[in-house]
Structures are given as structure tokens and as C-alpha cells.
Scaffold this active site. Structure first.
Site, mmCIF file in Angstrom:
data_model
loop_
_atom_site.group_PDB
_atom_site.id
_atom_site.type_symbol
_atom_site.label_atom_id
_atom_site.label_comp_id
_atom_site.label_asym_id
_atom_site.label_seq_id
_atom_site.Cartn_x
_atom_site.Cartn_y
_atom_site.Cartn_z
ATOM 1 N N ASN A 43 50.011 38.766 40.758
ATOM 2 C CA ASN A 43 48.687 39.108 40.942
ATOM 3 C C ASN A 43 48.782 40.631 41.278
ATOM 4 O OD1 ASN A 43 47.662 36.433 40.402
ATOM 5 N ND2 ASN A 43 48.149 35.983 42.644
ATOM 6 N N HIS A 73 44.558 31.721 38.108
ATOM 7 C CA HIS A 73 45.574 31.998 38.844
ATOM 8 C C HIS A 73 45.239 31.440 40.366
ATOM 9 C CE1 HIS A 73 47.777 35.641 37.170
ATOM 10 N NE2 HIS A 73 47.692 34.841 36.121
ATOM 11 N N HIS A 115 43.371 34.802 26.211
ATOM 12 C CA HIS A 115 43.871 35.943 25.821
ATOM 13 C C HIS A 115 43.094 36.703 24.665
ATOM 14 C CE1 HIS A 115 47.823 35.307 28.308
ATOM 15 N NE2 HIS A 115 46.906 35.469 28.924
ATOM 16 N N ARG A 158 40.798 35.318 34.496
ATOM 17 C CA ARG A 158 42.081 35.269 34.980
ATOM 18 C C ARG A 158 42.521 34.819 36.297
ATOM 19 N NH1 ARG A 158 46.362 39.386 36.034
ATOM 20 N NH2 ARG A 158 48.363 38.590 35.728
HETATM 21 C C1 HEM Z 1 51.392 30.742 29.790
HETATM 22 C C2 HEM Z 1 50.094 31.108 30.282
HETATM 23 C C3 HEM Z 1 50.038 32.679 30.764
HETATM 24 C C4 HEM Z 1 50.596 33.617 30.937
HETATM 25 C C5 HEM Z 1 52.213 33.621 30.945
HETATM 26 C C6 HEM Z 1 49.760 34.769 31.018
HETATM 27 C C7 HEM Z 1 50.182 36.129 31.342
HETATM 28 C C8 HEM Z 1 49.280 37.087 31.647
HETATM 29 C C9 HEM Z 1 49.373 38.395 31.763
HETATM 30 C C10 HEM Z 1 51.025 38.824 32.055
HETATM 31 C C11 HEM Z 1 48.485 39.149 31.711
HETATM 32 C C12 HEM Z 1 48.451 40.782 31.714
HETATM 33 C C13 HEM Z 1 48.170 41.062 33.370
HETATM 34 C C14 HEM Z 1 48.355 42.659 33.367
HETATM 35 O O1 HEM Z 1 49.320 43.133 33.310
HETATM 36 O O2 HEM Z 1 47.121 43.331 33.556
HETATM 37 C C15 HEM Z 1 47.272 38.160 31.418
HETATM 38 C C16 HEM Z 1 46.143 38.679 31.258
HETATM 39 C C17 HEM Z 1 44.906 37.749 31.185
HETATM 40 N N1 HEM Z 1 45.073 36.425 30.978
HETATM 41 FE FE1 HEM Z 1 46.771 35.184 31.134
HETATM 42 N N2 HEM Z 1 48.463 34.452 30.964
HETATM 43 C C18 HEM Z 1 48.465 32.876 30.815
HETATM 44 C C19 HEM Z 1 47.463 31.882 30.427
HETATM 45 C C20 HEM Z 1 46.109 32.411 30.775
HETATM 46 C C21 HEM Z 1 45.147 31.506 30.993
HETATM 47 C C22 HEM Z 1 45.263 30.060 30.948
HETATM 48 C C23 HEM Z 1 43.935 32.170 31.200
HETATM 49 C C24 HEM Z 1 42.518 31.764 31.331
HETATM 50 C C25 HEM Z 1 42.016 30.550 30.960
HETATM 51 C C26 HEM Z 1 44.257 33.664 31.125
HETATM 52 C C27 HEM Z 1 43.452 34.787 31.106
HETATM 53 C C28 HEM Z 1 43.972 35.930 30.802
HETATM 54 C C29 HEM Z 1 42.837 36.947 30.765
HETATM 55 C C30 HEM Z 1 41.459 37.007 30.374
HETATM 56 C C31 HEM Z 1 43.581 38.191 30.947
HETATM 57 C C32 HEM Z 1 43.077 39.562 30.798
HETATM 58 C C33 HEM Z 1 42.959 40.086 32.243
HETATM 59 C C34 HEM Z 1 42.376 41.602 32.497
HETATM 60 O O3 HEM Z 1 41.911 42.068 31.654
HETATM 61 O O4 HEM Z 1 42.235 41.741 33.643
HETATM 62 N N3 HEM Z 1 45.658 33.704 31.029
HETATM 63 N N4 HEM Z 1 47.983 36.998 31.241
#
Ligand code: HEM
Length: 329
Positions: free
Chosen positions: A91, A63, A189, A59
Site C-alpha cells: 500500500n 486491498h 488492470h 484498487r
Molecule cells: C494477482 C492479483 C493482483 C496483483 C498482483 C496486483 C498488483 C498491482 C500492482 C503492483 C499495481 C501497481 C501499484 C503501483 O505501483 O502503483 C496495481 C495497480 C492496480 N490494481 Fe492490481 N493487482 C492485482 C489484482 C487487482 C484486482 C483484483 C483489482 C481490482 C478489482 C486491481 C486493481 C488495480 C488498479 C485499478 C490498479 C491501478 C491503481 C492506480 O492507478 O492507482 N488489482 N495492481
């Protein structure tokens, strides 16, 4: 056999993109030969203690690339005069894994001072994070340089979890990525966690007519409500987290099956079922994980080359930072 064919396709695709972007696979071979190995060791070491490091780094890379390109601007600390990207709204408390990059950088500076950029370290670490959770391995074209600017205000380029299809598609287009590539990337995700506050609007105050998002599976919604209860005055504890899905440590295609069952955690996930094109693609990936893996890797290689700094003539100022947390004096 199928896997090898897929791997070949992926690597081949990677090399087509490389030429276009002036980055090179094996960039550090003659400059700092253990660069990728050292990053991998640091990811493995941290993962052994906490497997949440892998989703965290994946993630973080996303970002970073969406704000001023893949220039490691996300790694810079705020100063009294400047609120940096890492402290911007998306972030803030939710990103994790910074110390893995900082530790890798410290080792690399000891080994080959001033050679390996923080931006490349982050890109290698994101790849290693996918691999270590059972996903594909790919060669990362390298040679990025680090940026010297990091502003929290610019994190508005990162799409919000409450965005609908047109909002999130637009955010990816702005960075040169297609809607198809976006769908493939959203499969990320399938690993990790989310803070309750990132989606609690879907449970308690969705709209004036529906307190709960009607597109959310009812059973899933009640499970999420148990995990994310409302406190006094409807508040949500900012430290509460839930797992992304039933296999949060495995880079599998289960995300797409979840979305089809109305178990997408964010509005931005569930919105994939709202157009025939994105729904078809979601169905295809849910039914054939190999196709998703190939598309995911190709899209990652492309994403990790957004607006890279390579020191080309006329390029805005860049450097190899000696400490990823601050720009060189
Ligand atoms: C429309 C696009 C996206 C939105 C709106 C989005 C939004 C989010 C949000 C809100 C979280 C939760 C953060 C938290 O509250 O801890 C999250 C987690 C995550 N996102 Fe996304 N995301 C998007 C695209 C992506 C992309 C393109 C990737 C990687 C290629 C990605 C990888 C991840 C990963 C791996 C997590 C888990 C993070 C953790 O466990 O610490 N996301 N995302």
C-alpha cells in the site's frame, strides 16, 4: 438490447448472492436516503480534478477486502503503537484516493450521524469508479460494519505482482474466490498506473540467466525501460509511474488483448497465458467484452462481501466508525 440483457443478468446474479451474505441492496434507503448519492458526488468531484482517483479507489477496495475482509481496515491511520494496513508494503506510497472516502464520510456524518459505515462507502466508491470510467453499473449490497483492527503485517494476504499463476490463484482461493473470478477481476488492470518499482525486476534483473523477462514483448520492454530508466547503482526512482495500458482511463477489455500480446505489465498478469484454462478465458474476454463485464461485476459483488462484519450475534467486535481514519474511542 444485448446490453440490457447483460445488465439484467448481472443484477439478478447480484441478488442471488445478497441473501447468502446478509447484506442488502438499498440498505440505507430508510436510514440515510442520500448515502449512495453523496458518495457518488464525492467520487465525481474528485474525478473531475484527477481521473486517477477511479483506479485508486478500485484498487483500495480490493486491498481492503483481502485483509480481514471488507471492513475498511485500510482506511485507519497508523499510531505510535501500531503500523496500520495503509502503511504496509503493497500500500505505502502507491494507494491513492483516501481523501475521497474521508470527505464522503464527513458529509455523511453531518447528514446522518453514526449510520453509514466506512466499509460501505468504500464499496460504493469502487462501484462508482468503475462506472465513471465507462464500465458497468451495479447495485451494491450494503450493511457492512467497520472493523477495529488494522495491521500492516497482515497485508501479506495481498498477492504480489511477481507471483506466478499458482501463487496468485492460491491467494484468491484463500479469500473464497475462484481462479475464474480472479481472471475476471484482473481486468481491472485496464485502468490506472503503476510505479516502475512494481515491475522493474522484469526489465533489469529478472533471473541469473536473463536480465529481461523473456515473456515480455521486446518492444514493450524497451518502451518501459525508457519510462523507467535505471539511476546510479541500478536504482529506480520510486516516484516514476507508467500507465497500465494505452487506454488507462477507460474500463474496457483491452487488458486481455494486451496479455495475449505479451504486454501484461506484471508477472501476475502475464501468467494468465501459462495454463490452457486461464488462456482460454483471457481469449474469450479479449474477444467479447460483454462477457467480461458480466463476469467482472459478479466477481466484484462477491469480492466486496468477503468476511463482512454485519453485527450478527457472535461476530467479533465491529462498529460504525465516526471517522474512517481511526477506530471509535
Ligand atoms: C494477482 C492479483 C493482483 C496483483 C498482483 C496486483 C498488483 C498491482 C500492482 C503492483 C499495481 C501497481 C501499484 C503501483 O505501483 O502503483 C496495481 C495497480 C492496480 N490494481 Fe492490481 N493487482 C492485482 C489484482 C487487482 C484486482 C483484483 C483489482 C481490482 C478489482 C486491481 C486493481 C488495480 C488498479 C485499478 C490498479 C491501478 C491503481 C492506480 O492507478 O492507482 N488489482 N495492481
Amino acid at each position: 438490447m444485448v446490453l440490457y440483457t447483460a445488465l439484467f443478468l448481472v443484477l439478478n446474479l447480484g441478488s442471488q448472492l445478497i441473501g447468502a451474505q446478509h447484506l442488502q441492496v438499498g440498505f440505507y434507503n430508510n436510514k440515510c436516503k442520500d448515502a449512495e448519492l453523496i458518495v457518488k458526488e464525492e467520487v465525481e468531484k474528485a474525478f473531475a480534478k484527477d481521473n486517477g482517483i477511479a483506479p485508486g479507489l478500485l484498487r483500495m477496495h480490493f486491498h481492503d477486502t483481502f485483509v480481514r475482509g471488507c471492513d475498511a481496515s485500510i482506511l485507519i491511520d497508523s499510531t505510535p503503537g501500531n503500523l496500520a494496513e495503509k502503511d504496509g508494503p503493497p500500500n505505502g506510497i502507491t494507494l491513492r484516493g483516501f481523501e475521497v472516502i474521508y470527505n464522503a464520510k464527513a458529509r455523511l456524518e453531518a447528514e446522518c450521524e453514526g449510520v453509514v459505515s466506512c466499509a460501505d462507502i468504500l464499496s460504493f466508491a469502487a462501484r462508482d469508479s468503475v462506472h465513471i470510467t465507462g464500465g458497468m453499473f451495479w447495485e451494491v449490497p450494503a450493511g457492512r460494519r467497520d472493523g477495529r483492527i488494522s495491521r500492516a503485517s497482515e497485508t501479506v494476504d495481498i498477492p504480489p505482482p511477481f507471483g506466478n499463476l499458482s501463487v496468485i490463484t492460491q491467494a484468491f482461493r484463500k479469500k473464497g474466490l475462484t481462479q475464474d473470478e480472479m481472471v475476471a477481476l484482473l481486468g481491472a488492470h485496464t485502468i490506472g498506473r503503476s510505479h516502475c518499482t512494481s515491475f522493474s525486476n522484469r526489465l533489469y534483473n529478472f533471473s541469473p540467466t536473463n536480465s529481461q523477462d523473456p515473456t515480455l514483448n521486446r518492444f514493450y520492454a524497451s518502451q518501459l525501460k525508457q519510462e523507467c530508466p535505471q539511476g546510479p547503482g541500478g536504482s529506480i526512482d520510486p516516484n516514476l509511474v507508467v500507465e497500465m495500458n494505452l487506454s488507462p482511463a477507460l474500463m474496457d477489455p483491452s487488458y486481455f488483448a494486451d496479455v495475449l500480446k505479451c504486454r501484461g505489465l506484471f508477472t501476475s498478469d502475464q501468467t494468465l497465458t501459462t495454463s490452457p484454462q486461464t488462456k482460454n478465458q483471457t481469449e474469450e474476454y479479449a474477444g467479447n467484452g460483454l462477457i467480461w463485464q458480466q463476469d467482472f461485476v459478479a466477481a466484484m459483488i462477491k469480492m466486496s462481501q468477503i468476511e463482512v462484519l454485519t453485527g450478527a450475534p457472535g461476530e467479533r467486535r465491529s462498529e460504525i466508525r465516526s471517522n474512517c481514519r481511526r477506530i471509535n474511542p
